[in-house]
Design a protein around this motif. Structure first.
Motif, PDB file in Angstrom:
ATOM      1  N   LEU A  60       0.829  -1.209   0.000  1.00  0.00           N
ATOM      2  CA  LEU A  60       0.000   0.000   0.000  1.00  0.00           C
ATOM      3  C   LEU A  60       0.864   1.260   0.000  1.00  0.00           C
ATOM      4  O   LEU A  60       0.638   2.179  -0.797  1.00  0.00           O
ATOM      5  N   ALA A  61       1.862   1.302   0.886  1.00  0.00           N
ATOM      6  CA  ALA A  61       2.727   2.480   0.992  1.00  0.00           C
ATOM      7  C   ALA A  61       3.481   2.729  -0.313  1.00  0.00           C
ATOM      8  O   ALA A  61       3.570   3.868  -0.783  1.00  0.00           O
ATOM      9  N   ALA A  62       4.015   1.664  -0.903  1.00  0.00           N
ATOM     10  CA  ALA A  62       4.772   1.804  -2.152  1.00  0.00           C
ATOM     11  C   ALA A  62       3.884   2.320  -3.281  1.00  0.00           C
ATOM     12  O   ALA A  62       4.268   3.224  -4.036  1.00  0.00           O
ATOM     13  N   GLY A  63       2.689   1.755  -3.386  1.00  0.00           N
ATOM     14  CA  GLY A  63       1.773   2.151  -4.452  1.00  0.00           C
ATOM     15  C   GLY A  63       1.307   3.588  -4.332  1.00  0.00           C
ATOM     16  O   GLY A  63       1.337   4.359  -5.304  1.00  0.00           O
TER      17      GLY A  63
ATOM     18  N   PHE B  10      -4.231   1.198 -14.316  1.00  0.00           N
ATOM     19  CA  PHE B  10      -3.173   0.391 -14.935  1.00  0.00           C
ATOM     20  C   PHE B  10      -1.946   0.332 -14.016  1.00  0.00           C
ATOM     21  O   PHE B  10      -1.360  -0.740 -13.801  1.00  0.00           O
ATOM     22  N   GLN B  11      -1.559   1.490 -13.482  1.00  0.00           N
ATOM     23  CA  GLN B  11      -0.399   1.535 -12.580  1.00  0.00           C
ATOM     24  C   GLN B  11      -0.645   0.717 -11.314  1.00  0.00           C
ATOM     25  O   GLN B  11       0.266   0.067 -10.790  1.00  0.00           O
ATOM     26  N   GLY B  12      -1.890   0.736 -10.818  1.00  0.00           N
ATOM     27  CA  GLY B  12      -2.234  -0.045  -9.633  1.00  0.00           C
ATOM     28  C   GLY B  12      -2.086  -1.541  -9.883  1.00  0.00           C
ATOM     29  O   GLY B  12      -1.548  -2.278  -9.042  1.00  0.00           O
ATOM     30  N   VAL B  13      -2.562  -1.997 -11.041  1.00  0.00           N
ATOM     31  CA  VAL B  13      -2.465  -3.418 -11.395  1.00  0.00           C
ATOM     32  C   VAL B  13      -1.002  -3.836 -11.536  1.00  0.00           C
ATOM     33  O   VAL B  13      -0.581  -4.882 -11.010  1.00  0.00           O
ATOM     34  N   ILE B  14      -0.214  -3.021 -12.239  1.00  0.00           N
ATOM     35  CA  ILE B  14       1.217  -3.314 -12.408  1.00  0.00           C
ATOM     36  C   ILE B  14       1.918  -3.333 -11.051  1.00  0.00           C
ATOM     37  O   ILE B  14       2.797  -4.182 -10.791  1.00  0.00           O
ATOM     38  N   CYS B  15       1.527  -2.411 -10.169  1.00  0.00           N
ATOM     39  CA  CYS B  15       2.116  -2.323  -8.831  1.00  0.00           C
ATOM     40  C   CYS B  15       1.939  -3.639  -8.075  1.00  0.00           C
ATOM     41  O   CYS B  15       2.896  -4.185  -7.506  1.00  0.00           O
ATOM     42  N   VAL B  16       0.714  -4.168  -8.057  1.00  0.00           N
ATOM     43  CA  VAL B  16       0.421  -5.421  -7.355  1.00  0.00           C
ATOM     44  C   VAL B  16       1.198  -6.581  -7.960  1.00  0.00           C
ATOM     45  O   VAL B  16       1.794  -7.404  -7.244  1.00  0.00           O
ATOM     46  N   ILE B  17       1.228  -6.650  -9.305  1.00  0.00           N
ATOM     47  CA  ILE B  17       1.917  -7.746  -9.991  1.00  0.00           C
ATOM     48  C   ILE B  17       3.419  -7.729  -9.691  1.00  0.00           C
ATOM     49  O   ILE B  17       4.018  -8.756  -9.347  1.00  0.00           O
ATOM     50  N   VAL B  18       4.033  -6.558  -9.797  1.00  0.00           N
ATOM     51  CA  VAL B  18       5.475  -6.431  -9.567  1.00  0.00           C
ATOM     52  C   VAL B  18       5.812  -6.780  -8.115  1.00  0.00           C
ATOM     53  O   VAL B  18       6.754  -7.548  -7.843  1.00  0.00           O
ATOM     54  N   TYR B  19       5.053  -6.218  -7.190  1.00  0.00           N
ATOM     55  CA  TYR B  19       5.311  -6.458  -5.760  1.00  0.00           C
ATOM     56  C   TYR B  19       5.176  -7.944  -5.425  1.00  0.00           C
ATOM     57  O   TYR B  19       6.041  -8.529  -4.761  1.00  0.00           O
ATOM     58  N   PHE B  20       4.100  -8.559  -5.891  1.00  0.00           N
ATOM     59  CA  PHE B  20       3.867  -9.974  -5.607  1.00  0.00           C
ATOM     60  C   PHE B  20       4.965 -10.847  -6.227  1.00  0.00           C
ATOM     61  O   PHE B  20       5.456 -11.792  -5.595  1.00  0.00           O
ATOM     62  N   ALA B  21       5.371 -10.491  -7.443  1.00  0.00           N
ATOM     63  CA  ALA B  21       6.415 -11.268  -8.134  1.00  0.00           C
ATOM     64  C   ALA B  21       7.735 -11.207  -7.369  1.00  0.00           C
ATOM     65  O   ALA B  21       8.435 -12.229  -7.224  1.00  0.00           O
ATOM     66  N   ILE B  22       8.085 -10.027  -6.857  1.00  0.00           N
ATOM     67  CA  ILE B  22       9.336  -9.891  -6.099  1.00  0.00           C
ATOM     68  C   ILE B  22       9.249 -10.668  -4.789  1.00  0.00           C
ATOM     69  O   ILE B  22      10.222 -11.315  -4.368  1.00  0.00           O
ATOM     70  N   CYS B  23       8.074 -10.629  -4.141  1.00  0.00           N
ATOM     71  CA  CYS B  23       7.884 -11.387  -2.895  1.00  0.00           C
ATOM     72  C   CYS B  23       8.009 -12.896  -3.144  1.00  0.00           C
ATOM     73  O   CYS B  23       8.586 -13.626  -2.329  1.00  0.00           O
ATOM     74  N   VAL B  24       7.490 -13.347  -4.270  1.00  0.00           N
ATOM     75  CA  VAL B  24       7.610 -14.773  -4.630  1.00  0.00           C
ATOM     76  C   VAL B  24       9.075 -15.114  -4.912  1.00  0.00           C
ATOM     77  O   VAL B  24       9.587 -16.150  -4.458  1.00  0.00           O
TER      78      VAL B  24
END
Length: 481
Positions: free
Chosen positions: A300-303, A446-460
């Motif tokens: 949330l903070a990053a986004g 669009f930026q919100g969707v990319i934000c979630v995808i990038v963050y989740f991918a890095i966490c994985v």
């Protein structure tokens, strides 16, 4: 997630459903209010509301948090629960009457915004009827959520119908205050199922007054750095600055409500588990909640920090463009509040360590006041933002110290660096995208969707515990189907 029972998940879903609704409502009303009332009108609301909250605080004397914990302890004994409930209702009624008399005295000496203060004061009266702590202690979130839905719906419709121009500040305040009062009164229709008549019961006051006062001190401190910023900004830098801070703070806090909804649900469960001396279960609840809020709050903070420059103008209008500079800094309090709420409110208070909780929030309040005095005069609203970040960080560090002392080999923040790394990298990527795209709804989505995808991918990729749990749960469900 294995130790989270069906009831906890159900209560969390109830609470989250409301919190999502509570987010949607400001998403609809805030752009309308900022454009209709303007920065001065929003500032008048924020400033007068901050003053009224002091009277609400002193009239409440810590009963909400104390009552929540007390009911959680008593819920297996209906007679004792009823005695404690009615005792707290009588105590709060007396203290609110005293607080309202003090407000009337204050109003005599006020030179401006007298009508606005009077409308805001309905919130003081509303506290007499607030018994949400009863249902929270019983872990009956369905009724409080239903009440909140009705109140939000009523106030939203009323805002669009009656708030028409900058002179409608008083009407706006009246709508919010009356809806709060009606919502609190509505809860009383449900109590017959849980509480027996006070006739024949033995009511006690002294021990409950002392118990409430123990939690009143930290609430005073919390109120200092939650509300004092707006009061000091309004007094030192003008009501416009208070309005900028109010809306920046609102964006962060509204977004956090979905995350901290789990803490509201877990507080009575933690108190009841502690009363039964199931300490291993207690610690498991704490670790799982910390893991969830860490993952979600840093995302949330990053986004928010990344899209703030264009989001603030799209959402609130050009007159609030200043918030685009404030939100990225204020977003730092997201993880801090998430962690301190779990460590302080959920663990320290619910396990009868309120004296340690008091120390943390008192130190935070002192730091906040001193930082405000030093920074607001020269830095304006940004000074208040920096003061808030410093205060919240100190509170979190002190809570962390006390919890680590209470739990041998405490490992609640182990591996959380992975979320911080993912958040920092996500912020950098999304901010670069934000610079190149227009501030439109489609672009921000669009930026919100990319934000979630990038963050989740890095966490994985870093094998974070929360994403591992999600993946493991999905695999288990596929295997059983």
């Amino acid at each position: 997630m294995g130790t989270f029972t069906l009831k906890i998940i159900k209560n969390y879903l109830y609470n989250t459903a409301y919190q999502l609704f509570a987010i949607i409502v400001p998403l609809i009303t805030t752009p309308y209010i900022t454009r209709t009332l303007g920065s001065t009108g929003v500032g008048v609301y924020a400033y007068t509301n901050s003053v009224i909250q002091y009277f609400v605080l002193f009239g409440s004397i810590g009963i909400s948090m104390y009552g929540n914990r007390l009911i959680a302890f008593d819920r297996d004994n209906n007679e004792k629960l009823s005695e404690d409930f009615w005792s707290l209702v009588v105590i709060r009624t007396v203290t609110i009457v005293i607080a309202y008399v003090a407000f009337i005295v204050y109003l005599v000496f006020v030179g401006e915004y007298r009508n606005e203060y009077l409308y805001q004061s309905i919130q003081i009266v509303a506290v007499i009827f607030d018994i949400s702590w009863l249902f929270m202690g019983l872990e009956d979130f369905k009724r409080t959520v239903l009440r909140s839905f009705i109140v939000k719906l009523f106030s939203t419709i009323a805002i669009f119908v009656f708030v028409r121009d900058p002179s409608s500040v008083g009407v706006y305040i009246l709508i919010l205050s009356v809806s709060t009062l009606l919502g609190n009164i509505l809860l009383w229709s449900y109590i017959k199922s849980f509480v027996i008549s006070p006739r024949g019961l033995t009511l006690t006051f002294n021990k409950h007054i002392l118990g409430s006062l123990k939690l009143f001190v930290p609430q005073i401190s919390m109120q200092v750095y939650l509300v004092l910023n707006k009061t000091m900004l309004g007094s030192i830098d003008g009501v416009k600055s208070a309005g900028f801070y109010e809306n920046s703070d609102k964006i962060i806090k509204i977004s956090l409500t979905v995350i901290t909804a789990i803490v509201t649900v877990m507080m009575p469960r933690m108190a009841n588990t502690f009363a039964k001396k199931k300490f291993d279960q207690l610690h498991n609840y704490l670790y799982q909640t910390l893991d969830f809020v860490s993952f979600a709050s840093i995302l949330l903070a990053a986004g928010l920090a990344a899209v703030a420059p264009t989001f603030s103008i799209w959402f609130m209008g050009e007159s609030f463009s200043e918030t685009g500079r404030l939100i990225p800094v204020l977003a730092l309090i997201g993880p801090m509040i998430a962690w301190s709420t779990v460590l302080g409110s959920q663990f320290l208070v619910m396990t009868r360590r309120e004296h340690q909780f008091t120390i943390s929030v008192t130190v935070g309040a002192i730091i906040n006041v001193l930082a405000n005095i030093l920074l607001i005069k020269n830095q304006g609203t940004m000074g208040a933002v920096i003061a808030t970040v410093l205060a919240e960080t100190c509170v979190t560090l002190i809570d962390l110290f006390f919890v680590s002392k209470a739990i041998p080999n405490f490992s609640g923040l182990s591996g959380k660096w992975k979320y911080i790394l993912a958040g920092a990298m996500t912020f950098g990527i999304i901010r670069c995208i934000n610079y190149k795209l227009p501030g439109t709804f489609v672009s921000l989505l669009f930026q919100g969707v990319i934000c979630v995808i990038v963050y989740f991918a890095i966490c994985v990729a870093t094998s974070s515990s929360f994403t591992n749990t999600i993946i493991r749960t999905i695999k288990q469900r596929k295997a059983t189907n």
